[in-house]
Design a protein around this motif. Structure first.
Motif, short mmCIF file in Angstrom:
data_model
loop_
_atom_site.label_atom_id
_atom_site.label_comp_id
_atom_site.label_asym_id
_atom_site.label_seq_id
_atom_site.Cartn_x
_atom_site.Cartn_y
_atom_site.Cartn_z
N ALA A 151 -74.03 38.43 17.12
CA ALA A 151 -73.22 38.31 15.91
C ALA A 151 -71.88 39.01 16.09
O ALA A 151 -71.81 40.13 16.56
N GLY A 152 -70.82 38.33 15.69
CA GLY A 152 -69.50 38.91 15.72
C GLY A 152 -68.96 39.02 17.14
O GLY A 152 -69.58 38.57 18.11
N GLY A 153 -67.79 39.58 17.24
CA GLY A 153 -67.16 39.74 18.54
C GLY A 153 -66.13 40.85 18.48
O GLY A 153 -65.69 41.25 17.40
N GLY A 154 -65.76 41.34 19.63
CA GLY A 154 -64.77 42.40 19.69
C GLY A 154 -64.32 42.62 21.11
O GLY A 154 -64.58 41.82 22.00
N ARG A 155 -63.64 43.73 21.29
CA ARG A 155 -63.11 44.05 22.62
C ARG A 155 -63.17 45.55 22.82
O ARG A 155 -63.13 46.32 21.87
N PHE A 156 -63.32 45.95 24.05
CA PHE A 156 -63.11 47.34 24.43
C PHE A 156 -61.70 47.38 24.99
O PHE A 156 -61.26 46.48 25.70
N GLY A 157 -60.99 48.44 24.69
CA GLY A 157 -59.58 48.52 25.05
C GLY A 157 -58.75 48.20 23.81
O GLY A 157 -59.27 47.81 22.76
N SER A 158 -57.47 48.34 23.95
CA SER A 158 -56.58 48.10 22.81
C SER A 158 -56.24 46.62 22.69
O SER A 158 -56.52 45.82 23.58
N LEU A 159 -55.62 46.28 21.58
CA LEU A 159 -55.18 44.91 21.36
C LEU A 159 -54.20 44.47 22.44
O LEU A 159 -54.26 43.35 22.95
N ARG A 160 -53.31 45.37 22.83
CA ARG A 160 -52.31 45.04 23.85
C ARG A 160 -52.85 45.12 25.27
O ARG A 160 -52.35 44.46 26.17
N ARG A 161 -53.85 45.97 25.48
CA ARG A 161 -54.45 46.13 26.80
C ARG A 161 -55.97 46.04 26.71
O ARG A 161 -56.68 47.02 26.98
N PRO A 162 -56.45 44.87 26.35
CA PRO A 162 -57.90 44.72 26.24
C PRO A 162 -58.54 44.76 27.63
O PRO A 162 -57.91 44.41 28.62
N GLN A 163 -59.80 45.19 27.66
CA GLN A 163 -60.51 45.25 28.94
C GLN A 163 -61.73 44.35 28.96
O GLN A 163 -61.93 43.62 29.92
N VAL A 164 -62.57 44.45 27.93
CA VAL A 164 -63.84 43.71 27.90
C VAL A 164 -63.96 42.95 26.58
O VAL A 164 -63.76 43.54 25.51
N ALA A 165 -64.26 41.66 26.66
CA ALA A 165 -64.57 40.85 25.48
C ALA A 165 -66.09 40.87 25.30
O ALA A 165 -66.82 40.69 26.26
#
Length: 182
Positions: A74-88
């Motif tokens: 459920a849902g989604g996100g990222r590790f890292g910042s919006l400008r420098r994402p690392q993991v989806a």
């Protein structure tokens, strides 16, 4: 090596259909194929050969006390910042507290046989892909998964996987332990 729970194929397929519109978007991460999607409970890295059997023996009792669990991607996100994402990643709903408790028991079991374990809180998620350093990245892509709710599925087992890295990584099951299903 790593200990993980694997969503059933039909749950991965449902998530893959939700992710499909994002795969060719500009700034997308390098997506992992759905066949390799799993919920890592504990990453161990290289485990010395002499520690594998003790780890398997210690993990059994850690899994044995686990109650029946039902989860949903459920849902989604990222590790890292919006400008420098690392993991989806995709998140979880359902018996997440029981999953976190299981991950903690497995970490304790690994420590008990002398394996190093990272000292940070377990954040349950399913890694969908990784952005490459110094490449264009759109960290907002995973925001499009905010309303995603996949089908509910029973957790049936925990597996100890050994990964073989390379251009196309492969995985072998070293051991598995059943979890009771309601």
């Amino acid at each position: 090596m790593f200990l993980a729970v694997d969503p059933p194929e039909w749950a991965r397929s449902d998530l893959a259909a939700a992710v499909a519109p994002l795969t060719s978007a500009a700034g997308a991460p390098r997506w992992t194929v759905p066949e390799r999607w799993h919920l890592t409970l504990l990453f161990l890295g290289a485990v010395p050969a002499g520690c594998v059997e003790p780890l398997v023996s210690a993990a059994g009792p850690a899994v044995a006390g686990t109650p029946a669990m039902r989860l949903r991607l459920a849902g989604g996100g990222r590790f890292g910042s919006l400008r420098r994402p690392q993991v989806a990643w995709a998140g979880l709903d359902g018996d997440v507290a029981a999953l976190v408790a299981l991950a903690e028991r497995l970490a304790d079991a690994a420590r008990a046989v002398g394996l190093p374990v990272e000292d940070r809180p377990f954040r349950p998620h399913l890694t969908l892909g990784r952005w490459r350093p110094r490449q264009p990245a759109d960290g907002s892509l995973t925001d499009r998964l905010a309303d995603y709710r996949g089908p509910v599925w029973p957790v049936e087992e925990v597996r100890l996987w050994e990964s073989h890295l390379g251009r196309e990584p492969t995985y072998d099951v070293v051991a598995s332990w059943p979890i009771p299903v309601e």
